[in-house]
Design an enzyme around this catalytic site. Structure first.
Site, mmCIF file in Angstrom:
data_model
loop_
_atom_site.group_PDB
_atom_site.id
_atom_site.type_symbol
_atom_site.label_atom_id
_atom_site.label_comp_id
_atom_site.label_asym_id
_atom_site.label_seq_id
_atom_site.Cartn_x
_atom_site.Cartn_y
_atom_site.Cartn_z
ATOM 1 N N ASP A 104 34.838 42.738 81.285
ATOM 2 C CA ASP A 104 34.805 41.981 82.547
ATOM 3 C C ASP A 104 34.711 40.490 82.241
ATOM 4 O O ASP A 104 33.818 40.051 81.497
ATOM 5 C CB ASP A 104 33.580 42.381 83.389
ATOM 6 C CG ASP A 104 33.673 43.804 83.925
ATOM 7 O OD1 ASP A 104 34.737 44.436 83.775
ATOM 8 O OD2 ASP A 104 32.668 44.272 84.501
ATOM 9 N N GLY A 106 34.085 53.773 84.379
ATOM 10 C CA GLY A 106 33.668 54.907 83.559
ATOM 11 C C GLY A 106 32.561 54.510 82.596
ATOM 12 O O GLY A 106 31.515 55.168 82.512
ATOM 13 N N GLU A 122 39.871 55.209 87.935
ATOM 14 C CA GLU A 122 40.427 54.040 87.237
ATOM 15 C C GLU A 122 41.277 54.455 86.033
ATOM 16 O O GLU A 122 41.595 53.637 85.177
ATOM 17 C CB GLU A 122 39.290 53.105 86.799
ATOM 18 C CG GLU A 122 39.523 51.672 87.203
ATOM 19 C CD GLU A 122 38.348 50.758 86.910
ATOM 20 O OE1 GLU A 122 38.310 49.681 87.530
ATOM 21 O OE2 GLU A 122 37.477 51.088 86.068
ATOM 22 N N GLY A 153 21.850 51.765 102.644
ATOM 23 C CA GLY A 153 21.391 52.974 101.963
ATOM 24 C C GLY A 153 22.553 53.913 101.682
ATOM 25 O O GLY A 153 23.683 53.472 101.502
ATOM 26 N N GLY A 171 27.482 50.638 92.531
ATOM 27 C CA GLY A 171 27.987 51.968 92.904
ATOM 28 C C GLY A 171 28.053 52.885 91.688
ATOM 29 O O GLY A 171 27.703 54.065 91.763
ATOM 30 N N ASP A 172 28.489 52.327 90.562
ATOM 31 C CA ASP A 172 28.579 53.136 89.335
ATOM 32 C C ASP A 172 27.193 53.637 88.922
ATOM 33 O O ASP A 172 27.019 54.797 88.553
ATOM 34 C CB ASP A 172 29.158 52.299 88.179
ATOM 35 C CG ASP A 172 30.487 51.650 88.524
ATOM 36 O OD1 ASP A 172 31.229 52.229 89.333
ATOM 37 O OD2 ASP A 172 30.773 50.546 87.998
ATOM 38 N N GLY A 210 25.966 40.882 86.202
ATOM 39 C CA GLY A 210 26.836 41.566 85.241
ATOM 40 C C GLY A 210 26.823 43.066 85.427
ATOM 41 O O GLY A 210 25.895 43.620 86.021
HETATM 42 O O1 RIB Z 1 32.580 49.006 89.340
HETATM 43 C C1 RIB Z 1 32.543 47.806 88.636
HETATM 44 C C2 RIB Z 1 33.618 47.770 87.592
HETATM 45 O O2 RIB Z 1 34.879 47.809 88.211
HETATM 46 C C3 RIB Z 1 33.642 46.527 86.749
HETATM 47 O O3 RIB Z 1 32.788 46.616 85.639
HETATM 48 C C4 RIB Z 1 35.112 46.360 86.412
HETATM 49 O O4 RIB Z 1 35.409 46.551 85.073
HETATM 50 C C5 RIB Z 1 35.849 47.343 87.300
HETATM 51 O O5 RIB Z 1 36.270 48.429 86.615
#
Ligand code: RIB
Length: 311
Positions: free
Chosen positions: A18, A46, A143, A229, A255-256, A291
């Site tokens: 990123d 991922g 992705e 939420g 979200g990840d 980040g």
């Molecule tokens: O969900 C965030 C991510 O989306 C970032 O880290 C970026 O690389 C994109 O894949």
């Protein structure tokens, strides 16, 4: 108390470097805006989920691709440093490592532009190799090529392995090819794209969740609704589980981290509402830091946060 064995999770997904630019506000079309700082930070939906799950004590394996460039080298080392097993990551000479360009404004809101590079070369053979082992769950995102997502899902289903799909980014995925997911988790925007319903209120998110459940037969649909939420939909019942109030400085990877946390905790104790509550705490910590991967908390940090201690 008996120590639980860590849950074995395979993440099949993307790895990006990123390039994060901090600025007051994002430019309009044709406009130039000066930024305040920039940094190269490990990311990729991922890889973010893999690192998040590993920091929460999952035993995590990764299946994906990087290019044979310096970013690929750095990202591979970074995953290994975070205790993610990298044996199923292929270094591909034919493409560059994935790159995301992310302007983050003074409200902590981001926009993400992605060059997928080697992420789009993840192959069925890569999946076959990684899936020779057994896992407690597989985590997928969108992705990498959709064909690989469907293929990995079919394989996991045949082996009886639960599959979690974080439906990000918003692409046209055919949910009828993913019938029987364990968890389907889009954010508001992705849920709207998938259902045509603007999932910005509990009422609308519930309607969207019903549609998503009908088309995917997922055990659980969880719509991430940012500072409102998360809406948990479970076979006709729903629960709106509130977020923790924090000052957001950067929402990248929130979200990840949420999806990874729900997965690890649901596998550990099977209480999905508890898992969502915990994941809300993980997401809150994540947005309060800058980040993608540097902001992902450890289990110890989440424990302190939930007790109201400083971390
Ligand atoms: O969900 C965030 C991510 O989306 C970032 O880290 C970026 O690389 C994109 O894949």
């Amino acid at each position: 108390m008996i120590e639980q064995k860590p849950k074995r999770i395979l993440v099949i997904g993307s790895i990006n470097m990123d390039l994060v630019l901090t600025l007051d506000r994002a430019p309009e079309a044709g406009e130039t805006v000066l930024g305040e700082s920039y940094a190269y930070i490990p990311g990729g939906k991922g890889a973010n989920q893999a690192v998040a799950a590993a920091r929460l004590n999952g035993e995590v394996f990764f299946c994906g691709r990087v290019g044979s460039d310096s970013n690929g080298k750095i990202l591979l080392e970074n995953l290994a440093d975070n205790k993610v097993n990298t044996s199923y990551i292929t270094v591909d000479d034919s493409s560059q490592t994935g790159l995301a360009v992310i302007p983050v404004d003074s409200e902590g809101q981001n926009r993400i532009m992605v060059f997928p590079g080697s992420n789009y070369l993840v192959s069925r053979e890569d999946v076959d190799r990684a899936m020779q082992k057994s896992y407690d769950a597989i985590m997928l995102q969108l992705e990498i090529p959709l064909d690989i997502v469907y293929y990995a899902f079919e394989k996991a289903k045949a082996k009886g392995i639960p599959v979690v799909l974080d439906a990000a980014p918003a692409v046209e995925v055919d949910l009828s090819r993913l019938k029987g997911l364990y968890i389907l988790s889009p954010n508001e925007y992705e849920a709207s794209k998938l259902t045509g319903i603007k999932a910005d209120s509990v009422e609308n998110a519930l309607k969207a969740a019903e549609i998503l459940r009908d088309s995917s037969s997922a055990d659980y649909v969880i719509i991430k609704m940012g500072d409102k939420g998360a809406l948990l939909y479970d076979k006709g019942h729903y629960d709106m589980i509130p977020s923790y109030p924090v000052k957001a400085v950067d929402t990248t990877s929130a979200g990840d981290s949420f999806t990874a946390a729900v997965t690890v905790k649901a596998l550990e104790h099977g209480n999905i509402a508890e898992a969502v509550r915990y994941a809300n705490a993980v997401g809150a910590i994540c947005v309060s830091r800058r980040g993608a991967q540097p902001s992902l908390p450890t289990e110890e940090e989440v424990r302190k946060f939930l007790k109201g201690e400083s971390i």
